[in-house]
Write a protein that holds these residues in place. Sequence first.
Motif, short mmCIF file in Angstrom:
data_model
loop_
_atom_site.label_atom_id
_atom_site.label_comp_id
_atom_site.label_asym_id
_atom_site.label_seq_id
_atom_site.Cartn_x
_atom_site.Cartn_y
_atom_site.Cartn_z
N ASN A 1 0.84 -1.30 0.03
CA ASN A 1 0.03 0.09 0.08
C ASN A 1 0.90 1.30 -0.05
O ASN A 1 2.09 1.12 0.01
CB ASN A 1 -1.12 -0.09 1.24
N LYS A 2 0.17 2.52 0.11
CA LYS A 2 0.92 3.48 -0.16
C LYS A 2 2.10 3.92 0.73
O LYS A 2 3.25 4.42 0.80
CB LYS A 2 0.13 4.71 -0.47
N THR A 3 1.71 3.81 2.08
CA THR A 3 2.52 3.81 3.30
C THR A 3 3.75 2.82 3.54
O THR A 3 4.40 2.69 4.24
CB THR A 3 1.87 4.08 4.57
N GLY A 4 3.39 1.75 2.78
CA GLY A 4 4.60 0.63 2.92
C GLY A 4 4.30 -0.30 3.99
O GLY A 4 5.02 -1.11 4.20
N ASP A 5 2.95 -0.21 4.85
CA ASP A 5 2.92 -1.02 5.93
C ASP A 5 1.92 -2.26 5.81
O ASP A 5 1.91 -3.26 6.64
CB ASP A 5 2.41 -0.29 7.05
N THR A 6 1.39 -2.55 4.36
CA THR A 6 0.53 -3.59 4.19
C THR A 6 1.15 -4.26 2.96
O THR A 6 1.25 -3.45 1.90
CB THR A 6 -0.90 -3.24 4.27
N LEU A 7 1.46 -5.48 3.05
CA LEU A 7 1.99 -6.24 1.88
C LEU A 7 0.74 -7.19 1.35
O LEU A 7 0.39 -8.04 2.28
CB LEU A 7 3.22 -6.82 2.23
N THR A 8 0.27 -7.30 0.18
CA THR A 8 -0.76 -8.20 -0.02
C THR A 8 -0.34 -8.91 -1.39
O THR A 8 0.24 -8.58 -2.39
CB THR A 8 -2.18 -7.50 -0.65
#
Length: 202
Positions: free
Chosen positions: A168-175
Motif C-alpha cells: 500500500n502507499k505507506t508501505g505497512d501492508t503487503l498483499t
Amino acid sequence: MRTIKIIFIALIPLLIISSCNLLGINGLFEKGYRNDNGQYVPKNPNFKLKDKPNNVIPSNLDFVNIYRLHQRYYQGKIHPSPDDKNSRLNSLINYKKFYSNGRCLNVVISAKDELGNPNQLKESNLDPNNTYCSKEYYHSKDGKEVYNERFVYGEGYGMYIITSFVLNKTGDTLTIADKKGSKTIYVKEKLPINWKKYKVDW
C-alpha cells in the motif's frame, strides 16, 4: 494360469517401486536436501530472481522492520477460520524480512511457547541460519509489483515458487493475491532498534 499371469504382470510396477525405495533410487529425483542448519535447500541452486539485473526496489518497502502474516482469505472468507484449532496454519506465525540487496528471509515460529503462552518474535529468530528460516529473493521491474522466489518441499521433490505482491502507499501492508481468489496479507511490525543485524550472505 492366465489369472496368475495377469496378477504377476500387475505386481511388476509395485515391485519396481518398492525396489527403488529400498535402494534409495527415489532420492536421485530429489531436487533438495536438508543442510547443516536443517533448512530445505536446492541441490543445484537455480533461483531466477537471484541477482537479477534492473531490480527497481519499491521506495516504501521497509528494510528496518518486519512484515507479519496477518490474514489469509479464500473466496472472500478468512482461511483457515481462527476457530479451527486443528489447523496447522493457526499454530504458526509467519514473518518476512526484506533486505536492500534483493534478499528476503522467511521466518516461521510456533504461535505458542513451551508453556502454552502466545509466542513473541525474538532477536535470535532472525538468524538466517535457523532451522525455521528460509532464504529467498525478490525482484521488481517497476517498483510496484514485487516478485518473491523461494524453494520449498513441494510435490515430494522440491520446487521453486514465485509469487507476487504489492504494497500500500505507506508501505505497512503487503498483499499477495492470485486469480483463484486467495489473498494473503502481511502487516508491518516494528523491531527493537538495538537488535543484532545478522549477515545477509545468500
